[in-house]
Design an enzyme around this catalytic site. Structure first.
Site, PDB file in Angstrom:
ATOM      1  N   ALA A  26       0.816  -1.212   0.000  1.00  0.00           N
ATOM      2  CA  ALA A  26       0.000   0.000   0.000  1.00  0.00           C
ATOM      3  C   ALA A  26       0.849   1.262   0.000  1.00  0.00           C
ATOM      4  CB  ALA A  26      -0.935  -0.016   1.204  1.00  0.00           C
ATOM      5  N   GLY A  31       9.645   7.449   2.966  1.00  0.00           N
ATOM      6  CA  GLY A  31      11.062   7.398   3.323  1.00  0.00           C
ATOM      7  C   GLY A  31      11.658   6.016   3.105  1.00  0.00           C
ATOM      8  N   VAL A  64      12.078   3.553   0.318  1.00  0.00           N
ATOM      9  CA  VAL A  64      12.003   3.668  -1.148  1.00  0.00           C
ATOM     10  C   VAL A  64      11.245   2.495  -1.772  1.00  0.00           C
ATOM     11  CG1 VAL A  64      13.428   3.785  -3.240  1.00  0.00           C
ATOM     12  CG2 VAL A  64      14.172   4.976  -1.180  1.00  0.00           C
ATOM     13  N   SER A  66       8.964   0.556  -0.472  1.00  0.00           N
ATOM     14  CA  SER A  66       7.527   0.631  -0.160  1.00  0.00           C
ATOM     15  C   SER A  66       6.837   1.594  -1.132  1.00  0.00           C
ATOM     16  CB  SER A  66       7.339   1.078   1.293  1.00  0.00           C
ATOM     17  OG  SER A  66       6.087   1.651   1.511  1.00  0.00           O
ATOM     18  N   ASN A 112      12.223  -4.869  14.010  1.00  0.00           N
ATOM     19  CA  ASN A 112      11.553  -3.721  14.620  1.00  0.00           C
ATOM     20  C   ASN A 112      10.642  -4.129  15.779  1.00  0.00           C
ATOM     21  OD1 ASN A 112      11.220  -3.035  11.263  1.00  0.00           O
ATOM     22  ND2 ASN A 112      12.501  -1.745  12.556  1.00  0.00           N
ATOM     23  N   GLU A 164      12.088   2.176  17.058  1.00  0.00           N
ATOM     24  CA  GLU A 164      11.933   1.189  15.974  1.00  0.00           C
ATOM     25  C   GLU A 164      12.711  -0.090  16.275  1.00  0.00           C
ATOM     26  OE1 GLU A 164      10.525   2.065  12.489  1.00  0.00           O
ATOM     27  OE2 GLU A 164       9.547   3.783  13.412  1.00  0.00           O
ATOM     28  N   HIS A 175      16.213   2.954   8.453  1.00  0.00           N
ATOM     29  CA  HIS A 175      16.724   2.306   9.671  1.00  0.00           C
ATOM     30  C   HIS A 175      18.232   2.122   9.504  1.00  0.00           C
ATOM     31  CE1 HIS A 175      12.575   0.262  10.230  1.00  0.00           C
ATOM     32  NE2 HIS A 175      12.682   1.236  11.093  1.00  0.00           N
ATOM     33  N   ASP A 218      19.838  -0.488  10.001  1.00  0.00           N
ATOM     34  CA  ASP A 218      20.185  -1.797   9.432  1.00  0.00           C
ATOM     35  C   ASP A 218      20.099  -1.823   7.910  1.00  0.00           C
ATOM     36  OD1 ASP A 218      17.444  -2.058   8.973  1.00  0.00           O
ATOM     37  OD2 ASP A 218      17.163  -3.754  10.334  1.00  0.00           O
ATOM     38  N   CYS A 252      15.910  -7.616   8.399  1.00  0.00           N
ATOM     39  CA  CYS A 252      14.665  -7.022   8.919  1.00  0.00           C
ATOM     40  C   CYS A 252      13.736  -8.101   9.449  1.00  0.00           C
ATOM     41  CB  CYS A 252      13.892  -6.299   7.813  1.00  0.00           C
ATOM     42  SG  CYS A 252      14.735  -4.919   7.096  1.00  0.00           S
TER      43      CYS A 252
HETATM   44  O1  SUG Z   1       8.819   0.096   8.532  1.00  0.00           O
HETATM   45  N1  SUG Z   1       7.788  -1.442   5.549  1.00  0.00           N
HETATM   46  C1  SUG Z   1       8.580  -1.469   6.762  1.00  0.00           C
HETATM   47  C2  SUG Z   1       9.896  -2.149   6.475  1.00  0.00           C
HETATM   48  C3  SUG Z   1      10.668  -2.407   7.740  1.00  0.00           C
HETATM   49  C4  SUG Z   1      12.017  -2.938   7.461  1.00  0.00           C
HETATM   50  N2  SUG Z   1      12.676  -3.184   8.670  1.00  0.00           N
HETATM   51  C5  SUG Z   1      13.994  -2.958   8.929  1.00  0.00           C
HETATM   52  N3  SUG Z   1      14.713  -2.208   8.136  1.00  0.00           N
HETATM   53  N4  SUG Z   1      14.482  -3.435  10.008  1.00  0.00           N
HETATM   54  C6  SUG Z   1       8.811  -0.070   7.307  1.00  0.00           C
HETATM   55  O2  SUG Z   1       8.996   0.841   6.514  1.00  0.00           O
HETATM   56  C7  SUG Z   1       5.777  -1.102   4.255  1.00  0.00           C
HETATM   57  C8  SUG Z   1       4.285  -1.137   4.417  1.00  0.00           C
HETATM   58  C9  SUG Z   1       3.511  -0.828   3.173  1.00  0.00           C
HETATM   59  O3  SUG Z   1       3.927   0.027   2.418  1.00  0.00           O
HETATM   60  O4  SUG Z   1       2.476  -1.462   2.997  1.00  0.00           O
HETATM   61  C10 SUG Z   1       6.495  -1.161   5.589  1.00  0.00           C
HETATM   62  O5  SUG Z   1       5.901  -0.952   6.618  1.00  0.00           O
END
Ligand code: SUG
Length: 436
Positions: A18, A23, A25, A27, A109, A173, A247, A249, A368
């Site tokens: 969605a 921030g 990229v 997603s 997270n 986070e 993040h 990581d 992640c």
């Molecule tokens: O928080 N993506 C998560 C990805 C988290 C990755 N975790 C680490 N780097 N540890 C976030 O941005 C996408 C949800 C969406 O677009 O539907 C999302 O939440």
């Protein structure tokens, strides 16, 4: 004696794209594309299975049941479950996607962990992350706390705290911004706490394009409540955040005495490395830092390939495997970086590539998907084995997912009321596996 246990997030049946994470990229790039929930969960299980076969204690954290009707009620929706879903979609498809989110899968997270060797009271401390910066993730900590309490119910000297209050100033986070370095898990650790902003200091540089997610005040509060003394507070560079490093990581990864980091990861890298040098020198131990410059690995390639989101897994003999997303093998600069690490005289002696594209498309790589918890040897046998991954559990969960997950899902499908029932049935059947 202590060992590290991996907790991967089991990818839920409503995994969708969605574009909710500004921030992040990947997603944004995959917003409104079709997702493949069944393939997603099977990709995650394949990684868990392989890592377990490497000799790592591997567990899973179950997904919360979605949609989140409690959240819908708090937002003022009412009537039957079907009414709430339809009304919410009519009001805002993005809001419905938020309460349907499967983002709990990224357990890096889920929480921040301080092992018993590093805490003042000699207990293992876990604080679920409030994830206050992203609405669609901000409800997950309750379920995380519940799962962790179930898993550690019979353990001695383990404290699962409540998340910090959900304030912007305390936005947390979890372990994605935390790295524990050590000569061995049974000895003392040095905790690198990386923050993106300080709500009480306006003089620090801040990103201009994308939001900083981890608050310094949150990281400090967690160290304080865990009774951890040996930590460094490190600011993430705004340049990295603005390049899509939401993040730490995504730009650095460490395991025991190995640290891989990009030259743009930390403000004042030299000072950070000096402090780590001191930590290992005090113990007469060697450590293996690998810095990658922007010419070796442009930050754009780091974000695209997720090289730093590789897992570094210690195998029983002490040697380590770099568990990379397949995108690293497809990005020449990143592949060369992985090869450099393996060719060095450090502990990492192999690289393995995994297809985790369903998670990657939402900005979540191998690292992640897992939370690392260092557990005392005597507590290992007390962990709730219903959450443990072995061959039989992988098969059970695979069969369960094949029966209950849709092959494809679009954001528009979320208004299909049949999905409510499917997701609830999947949850019910999963509980039978966990609670039987
Ligand atoms: O928080 N993506 C998560 C990805 C988290 C990755 N975790 C680490 N780097 N540890 C976030 O941005 C996408 C949800 C969406 O677009 O539907 C999302 O939440």
């Amino acid at each position: 004696m202590s060992i590290e246990v991996n907790f991967d997030g089991l990818i839920g049946p409503t995994h969708n794209y969605a574009g909710l994470s500004f921030g992040n990229v990947a997603s944004t790039q995959h917003r409104n594309q079709q997702s493949f929930p069944r393939q997603a969960v099977l990709q995650g299980l394949e990684k868990m299975k392989t890592v377990a076969a490497m000799g790592v204690e591997q567990y899973f954290l179950p997904p919360p049941c979605r949609p989140n009707f409690l959240a819908l009620q708090l937002l003022g929706f009412s009537g039957s479950n079907t009414d709430m879903v339809k009304d919410c979609f009519a009001h805002s498809p993005a809001l419905l996607a938020s309460v349907y989110s499967a983002a709990s899968m990224w357990t890096a997270n889920a929480a921040t962990v301080t092992p018993s060797t590093d805490s003042a009271d000699g207990k293992l401390h876990l604080t679920p992350a409030n994830l206050a910066r992203t609405f669609h993730r901000s409800f997950d900590h309750r379920h995380t706390a519940q799962s962790l309490r179930k898993i550690f119910a019979s353990s001695d000297r383990v404290i699962v705290h409540d998340a910090l209050p959900p304030a912007h100033a305390l936005s947390d986070e979890g372990a994605a911004n935390h790295t524990r370095l050590c000569a061995g898990h049974s000895g003392p650790g040095l905790h690198l706490m990386v923050f993106g902003f300080d709500p009480f200091d306006n003089s620090l540089p801040v990103p201009q394009k994308f939001p900083a997610r981890q608050s310094r005040a949150a990281s400090e509060a967690i160290m304080r409540r865990h009774g951890a003394a040996n930590f460094l507070m490190i600011q993430q560079t705004p340049i990295a955040i603005d390049a899509g490093v939401f993040h730490n990581d995504v730009i650095s990864v460490g395991n025991e005495n190995v640290l891989l980091y990009h030259e743009t990861a930390f403000i004042d890298s030299q000072q950070v490395i000096g402090r780590i040098n001191q930590f290992f020198a005090d113990q007469n131990e060697a450590w293996f830092p690998f810095e990658f410059s922007s010419s070796q690995l442009p930050i754009r390639d780091a974000v695209q390939s997720y090289f730093f989101n590789s897992q570094i897994v210690t195998r029983p003999g002490g040697k380590m495997t770099l568990v990379c997303p397949i995108e690293v093998s497809e990005t020449p600069t990143a592949k060369a970086c992985a090869e450099r690490v393996v060719a060095s005289d450090g502990p990492v002696d192999e690289v393995r590539y995994f297809d985790l594209r369903q998670s990657m498309n939402n900005g979540g790589g191998p690292a992640c998907l897992r939370l690392r918890v260092v557990v005392d040897k005597e507590n290992i046998s007390r962990l709730n084995s219903r959450f443990r991954i072995d061959q039989a559990m992988v098969e059970r969960l695979g069969n369960w997912a094949s029966e209950h997950y849709r092959e494809q899902l679009s954001v528009d499908d979320l208004v299909d009321v049949a999905l409510i029932d499917q997701a609830q049935r999947a949850d019910l059947e999963l509980r039978k596996i966990i609670e039987a």
